[in-house]
Design an enzyme around this catalytic site. Structure first.
Site, PDB file in Angstrom:
ATOM      1  N   LYS A 131       0.866  -1.187   0.000  1.00  0.00           N
ATOM      2  CA  LYS A 131       0.000   0.000   0.000  1.00  0.00           C
ATOM      3  C   LYS A 131       0.892   1.222   0.000  1.00  0.00           C
ATOM      4  O   LYS A 131       2.058   1.146   0.412  1.00  0.00           O
ATOM      5  CB  LYS A 131      -0.879  -0.015   1.254  1.00  0.00           C
ATOM      6  CG  LYS A 131      -2.107   0.859   1.177  1.00  0.00           C
ATOM      7  CD  LYS A 131      -3.271   0.186   0.477  1.00  0.00           C
ATOM      8  CE  LYS A 131      -4.417   1.142   0.285  1.00  0.00           C
ATOM      9  NZ  LYS A 131      -5.634   0.466  -0.188  1.00  0.00           N
ATOM     10  N   ASP A 171      -7.056   4.579  -4.313  1.00  0.00           N
ATOM     11  CA  ASP A 171      -7.675   4.463  -2.991  1.00  0.00           C
ATOM     12  C   ASP A 171      -8.253   5.856  -2.726  1.00  0.00           C
ATOM     13  O   ASP A 171      -8.482   6.622  -3.674  1.00  0.00           O
ATOM     14  CB  ASP A 171      -6.635   4.050  -1.931  1.00  0.00           C
ATOM     15  CG  ASP A 171      -7.268   3.659  -0.582  1.00  0.00           C
ATOM     16  OD1 ASP A 171      -7.715   2.510  -0.453  1.00  0.00           O
ATOM     17  OD2 ASP A 171      -7.327   4.503   0.334  1.00  0.00           O
TER      18      ASP A 171
HETATM   19  P1  NDP Z   1     -12.790   8.135  -2.408  1.00  0.00           P
HETATM   20  O1  NDP Z   1     -11.734   9.129  -2.203  1.00  0.00           O
HETATM   21  O2  NDP Z   1     -13.358   7.929  -3.758  1.00  0.00           O
HETATM   22  O3  NDP Z   1     -14.014   8.449  -1.423  1.00  0.00           O
HETATM   23  C1  NDP Z   1     -13.835   8.516  -0.048  1.00  0.00           C
HETATM   24  C2  NDP Z   1     -15.138   8.941   0.594  1.00  0.00           C
HETATM   25  O4  NDP Z   1     -15.001   8.812   2.008  1.00  0.00           O
HETATM   26  C3  NDP Z   1     -15.506  10.385   0.314  1.00  0.00           C
HETATM   27  O5  NDP Z   1     -16.900  10.510   0.316  1.00  0.00           O
HETATM   28  C4  NDP Z   1     -14.873  11.104   1.507  1.00  0.00           C
HETATM   29  O6  NDP Z   1     -15.478  12.347   1.842  1.00  0.00           O
HETATM   30  C5  NDP Z   1     -15.110  10.101   2.612  1.00  0.00           C
HETATM   31  N1  NDP Z   1     -14.053  10.280   3.626  1.00  0.00           N
HETATM   32  C6  NDP Z   1     -12.721  10.177   3.436  1.00  0.00           C
HETATM   33  N2  NDP Z   1     -12.061  10.435   4.575  1.00  0.00           N
HETATM   34  C7  NDP Z   1     -13.012  10.703   5.480  1.00  0.00           C
HETATM   35  C8  NDP Z   1     -12.970  11.022   6.849  1.00  0.00           C
HETATM   36  N3  NDP Z   1     -11.808  11.158   7.499  1.00  0.00           N
HETATM   37  N4  NDP Z   1     -14.150  11.200   7.483  1.00  0.00           N
HETATM   38  C9  NDP Z   1     -15.339  11.060   6.822  1.00  0.00           C
HETATM   39  N5  NDP Z   1     -15.434  10.760   5.524  1.00  0.00           N
HETATM   40  C10 NDP Z   1     -14.295  10.580   4.874  1.00  0.00           C
HETATM   41  O7  NDP Z   1     -12.216   6.759  -1.822  1.00  0.00           O
HETATM   42  P2  NDP Z   1     -12.697   5.266  -2.085  1.00  0.00           P
HETATM   43  O8  NDP Z   1     -14.168   5.232  -2.264  1.00  0.00           O
HETATM   44  O9  NDP Z   1     -11.824   4.690  -3.131  1.00  0.00           O
HETATM   45  O10 NDP Z   1     -12.299   4.564  -0.718  1.00  0.00           O
HETATM   46  C11 NDP Z   1     -13.180   4.484   0.395  1.00  0.00           C
HETATM   47  C12 NDP Z   1     -12.744   3.362   1.325  1.00  0.00           C
HETATM   48  O11 NDP Z   1     -12.742   2.122   0.618  1.00  0.00           O
HETATM   49  C13 NDP Z   1     -11.337   3.505   1.909  1.00  0.00           C
HETATM   50  O12 NDP Z   1     -11.319   2.930   3.195  1.00  0.00           O
HETATM   51  C14 NDP Z   1     -10.498   2.643   0.976  1.00  0.00           C
HETATM   52  O13 NDP Z   1      -9.305   2.201   1.592  1.00  0.00           O
HETATM   53  C15 NDP Z   1     -11.470   1.503   0.729  1.00  0.00           C
HETATM   54  N6  NDP Z   1     -11.213   0.704  -0.451  1.00  0.00           N
HETATM   55  C16 NDP Z   1     -11.163   1.262  -1.695  1.00  0.00           C
HETATM   56  C17 NDP Z   1     -10.949   0.489  -2.800  1.00  0.00           C
HETATM   57  C18 NDP Z   1     -11.001   1.029  -4.180  1.00  0.00           C
HETATM   58  O14 NDP Z   1     -10.976   0.221  -5.128  1.00  0.00           O
HETATM   59  N7  NDP Z   1     -11.118   2.327  -4.389  1.00  0.00           N
HETATM   60  C19 NDP Z   1     -10.674  -0.961  -2.673  1.00  0.00           C
HETATM   61  C20 NDP Z   1     -10.848  -1.479  -1.330  1.00  0.00           C
HETATM   62  C21 NDP Z   1     -11.070  -0.645  -0.270  1.00  0.00           C
HETATM   63  P3  NDP Z   1     -14.681  13.708   1.544  1.00  0.00           P
HETATM   64  O15 NDP Z   1     -14.728  13.857   0.060  1.00  0.00           O
HETATM   65  O16 NDP Z   1     -15.433  14.739   2.293  1.00  0.00           O
HETATM   66  O17 NDP Z   1     -13.283  13.505   2.060  1.00  0.00           O
END
Ligand code: NDP
Length: 450
Positions: A131, A171
């Site tokens: 990662k 991510d």
């Molecule tokens: P994105 O950046 O596309 O979206 C993240 C979302 O989570 C946004 O809505 C963001 O809101 C919110 N968010 C992020 N940080 C915080 C925080 N500290 N408090 C509250 N809300 C928060 O990321 P992904 O959708 O790709 O990833 C989301 C999760 O899924 C993560 O845990 C990631 O590790 C996991 N994941 C992702 C994969 C992938 O293929 N993308 C694969 C497997 C797991 P805001 O815009 O306001 O920050």
């Protein structure tokens, strides 16, 4: 039930992790959860302790930390920190995403890399665990700034990557735009069109259909398999999904397709509730195209929708899919959810539920699917993208989505069977950790002291 670490040798290993990695609480949490499940495994396989497999696995094979200097639109020099933790390569090249978020520290990347080892093992595919990321915040930055940052980041990272060595993906904060800039710089520096060095690429230049949907879809496929265990499905269920990024959007899409109703979603500023069901086209327009805050949804949608600055878990629903970030759902929220009648929780994000929340769910007899199983569809489809790149082929959406569905069913079966084998039926945390760990441990042992 997955628990605290009872076996003394495992407790010693955990104490070693605490001592060698001070102030990395998320990493400690991830390690504690896995080691808490391994008691019965080392009892059956004492050679795992003799060969010190657990201590070896807790130490990344390689940790890279580097300076990322770049110039903003005002001509000001900016400095960020870049990371890549190459955790385990016994099953294949290091594989795992890059996160760009101001909260990223070495401990964050280590926790994510540690989780990734077992998640990738669970998919049954030939991928190791790693990662990376940076404390760079893409929010509010122009495309040109994001490009310059990505180019500087890759100018250091490229020497550690390769389709047989280490293959990053997206991510939090890293989507198609960032992968494009990163790939462009890699290609330019190396003078190689090495498509399999990054996944999550655009469809026109080596990406896989269904990759963008894969984590969210996979989480819902997994949740549906969990529901089937008790003779139910997601059809007709009220569902709450936290986040509104890549994982959340496609989880909502699949829930809706399967007949569920998504009542609420969020970002870090709060959440929106829509009694008529979230309008996904509007969310996608706000989040994917305009990159605006979630409150805009309620302003533009009107009707029975509203924006709330609070925790989304107060919205009652039978199914909850935390898809935002780590430790976003705590014990208090879990207690409220159990009282409100939540029956199934599947983690689309990595470690979104605190250990206290997981205990509440398990004690209440809820179906709880941990992220390393439920969200493994993203990395699995990345591995399918690598397969297509290696054979210079591109598959149809239906074919890739079909493979994803099959992989998620396989992961579900592996979790259920492993939990059953050890007399812990229904404990997906135990099943996922033990099934993932066993595959990695066996491969490590076969390769000698590495
Ligand atoms: P994105 O950046 O596309 O979206 C993240 C979302 O989570 C946004 O809505 C963001 O809101 C919110 N968010 C992020 N940080 C915080 C925080 N500290 N408090 C509250 N809300 C928060 O990321 P992904 O959708 O790709 O990833 C989301 C999760 O899924 C993560 O845990 C990631 O590790 C996991 N994941 C992702 C994969 C992938 O293929 N993308 C694969 C497997 C797991 P805001 O815009 O306001 O920050």
């Amino acid at each position: 039930m997955s628990a605290t670490i009872i076996v003394p040798a495992l407790q010693d290993a955990y104490q070693g992790v605490l001592r060698r990695n001070p102030a990395e609480s998320e990493f400690h949490q991830a390690v504690e959860e896995v080691l808490g499940c391994l008691g019965p495994v080392v009892e059956r396989n004492p050679h795992y302790l003799a060969e010190r497999v657990i201590e070896r696995l807790c130490e990344p094979e390689r940790q890279i930390i580097f300076r990322v200097p770049w110039t903003d639109d005002a001509g000001q020099v900016q400095i960020n920190r870049g990371f890549r933790v190459e955790y385990s390569s016994v099953l294949g090249p290091y594989k795992g995403g890059l996160r760009f978020h101001p909260s990223v520290l070495l401990g964050t990347v280590k926790f994510l890399g540690f989780e990734q080892i077992f998640k990738n093992a669970l998919t049954g595919m030939p991928i190791g665990g790693g990662k990376g990321g940076s404390d760079f915040d893409p929010k509010g930055r122009s495309d040109a700034e994001v490009m310059r940052f990505c180019q500087s980041f890759m100018t250091e990272l490229y020497r550690h990557l390769g389709e047989y060595t280490d293959v990053p993906a997206g991510d939090i904060g890293v989507g198609g735009r960032e992968i494009g800039y990163l790939f462009g710089q890699y290609k330019r520096i190396t003078n190689r069109y090495e498509a399999g060095v990054l996944t999550g690429k655009g469809i026109a230049w080596g990406g896989s259909l269904a990759r963008i949907e894969a984590t969210g879809y996979g989480t819902v496929y997994f949740a549906n398999e969990m529901a089937k265990q008790v003779g139910a499905t997601l059809d007709g269920k009220d569902v709450v999904v936290s986040g509104s990024g890549n994982v959340a959007i496609y989880a909502m899409d699949k829930v809706t397709e399967l007949g569920g109703k998504v009542l609420a979603c969020s970002d870090s500023s709060g959440y929106v509730v829509d009694e008529d069901g979230i309008d996904l086209d509007l969310i996608r327009d706000i989040k994917e195209r305009r990159r605006e805050r979630i409150r805009v949804y309620a302003q533009e949608r009107g009707g029975r929708s509203r924006f709330v600055e609070g925790r989304i878990w107060d919205v009652p629903a039978q199914v909850a899919l935390p898809c935002a970030t780590q430790n976003e759902l705590d014990e208090d929220a879990a207690i409220a959810m159990v009282k409100a009648g939540t029956k199934l929780v599947a983690e689309g994000a990595n470690m979104p539920c605190t250990p206290g929340a997981v205990s509440v769910f398990q004690e209440a007899g809820l179906l709880f699917g941990p992220g390393k199983a439920a969200n493994a569809g993203g990395v699995a489809t990345s591995a399918l993208e690598m397969q297509q790149n290696a054979s210079r082929d591109s598959w149809t959406f239906e074919h890739t989505d079909g493979r994803l569905h099959e992989i998620m069913r396989g992961i579900h079966e592996r979790c259920v069977a492993t939990a059953q084998e050890y007399g812990q039926p229904g404990d997906y945390v135990f099943g996922a950790n033990v099934a993932g760990f066993t595959r990695v441990a066996e491969a490590m042992l076969a390769m000698g002291v590495i």
